[in-house]
Design a protein around this motif. Structure first.
Motif, PDB file in Angstrom:
ATOM      1  N   GLY A   1       0.851  -1.194  -0.227  1.00 45.47           N
ATOM      2  CA  GLY A   1      -0.071  -0.032  -0.148  1.00 45.47           C
ATOM      3  C   GLY A   1       0.805   1.321  -0.068  1.00 45.47           C
ATOM      4  N   TRP A   2       1.946   1.283  -0.513  1.00 47.48           N
ATOM      5  CA  TRP A   2       3.029   2.249  -0.455  1.00 47.48           C
ATOM      6  C   TRP A   2       2.751   3.044  -1.791  1.00 47.48           C
ATOM      7  CZ3 TRP A   2       8.553   0.240   0.451  1.00 47.48           C
ATOM      8  CH2 TRP A   2       8.641  -0.164   2.056  1.00 47.48           C
ATOM      9  N   SER A   3       2.927   4.544  -1.575  1.00 49.07           N
ATOM     10  CA  SER A   3       2.817   5.468  -2.741  1.00 49.07           C
ATOM     11  C   SER A   3       3.702   6.418  -2.566  1.00 49.07           C
ATOM     12  CB  SER A   3       1.334   6.194  -2.618  1.00 49.07           C
ATOM     13  OG  SER A   3       1.169   6.818  -1.518  1.00 49.07           O
ATOM     14  N   VAL A   4       3.919   6.996  -3.982  1.00 45.57           N
ATOM     15  CA  VAL A   4       5.206   8.231  -3.765  1.00 45.57           C
ATOM     16  C   VAL A   4       4.725   9.340  -3.424  1.00 45.57           C
ATOM     17  CG1 VAL A   4       6.711   9.268  -5.626  1.00 45.57           C
ATOM     18  CG2 VAL A   4       5.998   6.807  -6.048  1.00 45.57           C
ATOM     19  N   ASP A   5       5.276  10.097  -2.370  1.00 48.82           N
ATOM     20  CA  ASP A   5       5.108  11.230  -2.192  1.00 48.82           C
ATOM     21  C   ASP A   5       6.040  12.328  -2.744  1.00 48.82           C
ATOM     22  OD1 ASP A   5       4.682  13.892  -1.026  1.00 48.82           O
ATOM     23  OD2 ASP A   5       4.867  13.348   0.938  1.00 48.82           O
TER      24      ASP A   5
ATOM     25  N   ASP B   1      -2.592   7.173  -9.078  1.00 51.33           N
ATOM     26  CA  ASP B   1      -2.604   6.029  -8.747  1.00 51.33           C
ATOM     27  C   ASP B   1      -1.317   5.420  -8.322  1.00 51.33           C
ATOM     28  OD1 ASP B   1      -1.430   4.053 -11.073  1.00 51.33           O
ATOM     29  OD2 ASP B   1      -2.505   5.989 -11.927  1.00 51.33           O
ATOM     30  N   ARG B   2      -1.134   4.328  -7.455  1.00 54.77           N
ATOM     31  CA  ARG B   2       0.133   4.028  -6.785  1.00 54.77           C
ATOM     32  C   ARG B   2       1.000   3.384  -8.024  1.00 54.77           C
ATOM     33  NH1 ARG B   2      -3.078   2.184  -2.344  1.00 54.77           N
ATOM     34  NH2 ARG B   2      -3.044  -0.102  -3.157  1.00 54.77           N
ATOM     35  N   VAL B   3       0.185   2.468  -8.992  1.00 52.46           N
ATOM     36  CA  VAL B   3       0.987   1.858  -9.734  1.00 52.46           C
ATOM     37  C   VAL B   3       1.946   2.569 -10.745  1.00 52.46           C
ATOM     38  CG1 VAL B   3       0.833   0.208 -12.055  1.00 52.46           C
ATOM     39  CG2 VAL B   3      -0.482  -0.124 -10.051  1.00 52.46           C
ATOM     40  N   ALA B   4       1.277   3.674 -11.278  1.00 55.03           N
ATOM     41  CA  ALA B   4       1.689   4.720 -12.001  1.00 55.03           C
ATOM     42  C   ALA B   4       2.915   5.587 -11.501  1.00 55.03           C
ATOM     43  CB  ALA B   4       0.909   5.811 -12.715  1.00 55.03           C
ATOM     44  N   GLY B   5       2.708   5.797 -10.035  1.00 54.48           N
ATOM     45  CA  GLY B   5       3.644   6.454  -9.142  1.00 54.48           C
ATOM     46  C   GLY B   5       4.994   5.622  -9.030  1.00 54.48           C
ATOM     47  N   ALA B   6       4.741   4.426  -8.521  1.00 54.39           N
ATOM     48  CA  ALA B   6       5.792   3.713  -8.359  1.00 54.39           C
ATOM     49  C   ALA B   6       6.766   3.377  -9.749  1.00 54.39           C
ATOM     50  CB  ALA B   6       5.455   2.245  -7.796  1.00 54.39           C
TER      51      ALA B   6
END
Length: 293
Positions: A150-154, A180-185
Motif C-alpha cells: 500500500g505504498w505510494s510516492v510522495d 494511482d500507486r502503480v503509475a507513481g511507483a
C-alpha cells in the motif's frame, strides 16, 4: 561501503550477506527520516528532513562530518541519549554503540544499508570513498511489492529539494503523475534508474540475477567490496539464501527483533518467482510500458 537501491529492492538481504564474512558492521538506514530506524544521532548526528535526502558537494558542509563519523564507527552516545530514551531506543543504543566500538577496535568497516541514499550514491562514492552497490529490481516485481504494502510516492519529498531537481531534472517528470500507486511507483523506478545509469563510481547490480544464483553473485560482490571470500561466509550465504523458508533451524542469521526492516531468511530463487504477485496482467503490462522495459 554503501548498499542502496529503491526500497523493496533487496538492500537488507544483500547487506546481511555481505556481513557474513565478519569484516563489516551493519548500519541500517541512517537516512530514513522515520524513527526507527532513522533519527538516531548516535548513528548519524545530522537532521534528515526528506525521504531520498539529496546530498551533493553544495551541501557537504552539513553532511560530510557526521557521515565521516558514521563510516569511522564513532558512536555518539550522549546525543542518542538526549534524543531517544524509550526502552526500544535504549536497547538499540546498546546494540549499535557496542557494535560500533567493537568494530572500530577490531578494524572492521561500516556497511550502510540505505535505500534513501539511492539518489546520492555518487556523493558517497566520491566524497566518502565508499564502495557502492546499487540494486535494481525488475520494475514489475518492484511495483508489485509496493502495491502489496500500500505504498505510494510522495512527490513533494523530491520536488522540495532544489539541488536534487537541479542535478537530476528528470525528477520534474514526477510533477504530472496520475493519481494511482502503480503509475507513481513505475515513474519513481524509471527516474531512479536514469539517475543511477549515469552515476559514476557505483556498481549497478540486478536483484533478480543475484537471487537466481546467489553464491557466484555474492563472490563477485565480495571481490568488488574488497572483502575476503571464506568457506564460512559461503556456508552462511548458502544456508541463508538457498534453504527452506520455514522455521529458524540452521539459518545463517539470527533475528534480533530490534530492526523492522532487516533481512529475513529466505529461499532467494523462490522469492523471484513470486515477485509480480499483487498486480494483474494488465497492470504488469502497464508497468512495462511506463518503464520502457
Amino acid at each position: 561501503m554503501l548498499v542502496t537501491g529503491l526500497p523493496r529492492s533487496g538492500t537488507s538481504w544483500v547487506g546481511r550477506m555481505l556481513t557474513a564474512g565478519g569484516e563489516l558492521v551493519y548500519v541500517n538506514e541512517p537516512l530514513n527520516p522515520q524513527h526507527p530506524p532513522g533519527r538516531c544521532p548516535g548513528v548519524l548526528d545530522a537532521q534528515v528532513t526528506h525521504r531520498f535526502q539529496y546530498i551533493c558537494d553544495d551541501n557537504s558542509d552539513h553532511w560530510l562530518p557526521p557521515f565521516r563519523d558514521t563510516v569511522a564507527l564513532r558512536y555518539h552516545w550522549l546525543a542518542e541519549l538526549r534524543a531517544n530514551r524509550s526502552p526500544y531506543d535504549l536497547a538499540r543504543l546498546l546494540r549499535y554503540g557496542t557494535a560500533f566500538t567493537l568494530g572500530r577496535l577490531t578494524g572492521r568497516r561500516a556497511l550502510l544499508d540505505d535505500p534513501f541514499a539511492v539518489l546520492s550514491a555518487g556523493w558517497f562514492a566520491r566524497r566518502l570513498g565508499c564502495r557502492v552497490i546499487a540494486l535494481v529490481r525488475d520494475p514489475v516485481s518492484f511495483v508489485a511489492s509496493w502495491q502489496r504494502l500500500g505504498w505510494s510516492v510522495d512527490v513533494r519529498e523530491l520536488l522540495e529539494q532544489p539541488l536534487l531537481v537541479r542535478d537530476h531534472p528528470e525528477v520534474l517528470e514526477l510533477r504530472h503523475l496520475p493519481e494511482d500507486r502503480v503509475a507513481g511507483a513505475a515513474a519513481l523506478w524509471r527516474v531512479t534508474r536514469s539517475v543511477l545509469e549515469r552515476t559514476q563510481g557505483i556498481l549497478l547490480t540486478p536483484y533478480e540475477a543475484l537471487a537466481a544464483d546467489p553464491v557466484p553473485g555474492f563472490r563477485r560482490l565480495y571481490a568488488y567490496a574488497g572483502l575476503r571470500w571464506t568457506p564460512a561466509a559461503e556456508r552462511r550465504i548458502i544456508r541463508a539464501c538457498c534453504g527452506p523458508t520455514t522455521g529458524r533451524g540452521g539459518g545463517g542469521f539470527a533475528w534480533s527483533g530490534l530492526s523492522r526492516t532487516a533481512y529475513r531468511r529466505m529461499d532467494s530463487r523462490a522469492a523471484i518467482a513470486h515477485g509480480p504477485r499483487g498486480l494483474s496482467d494488465q497492470e504488469a503490462a502497464r508497468v512495462r510500458a511506463l518503464t520502457g522495459t
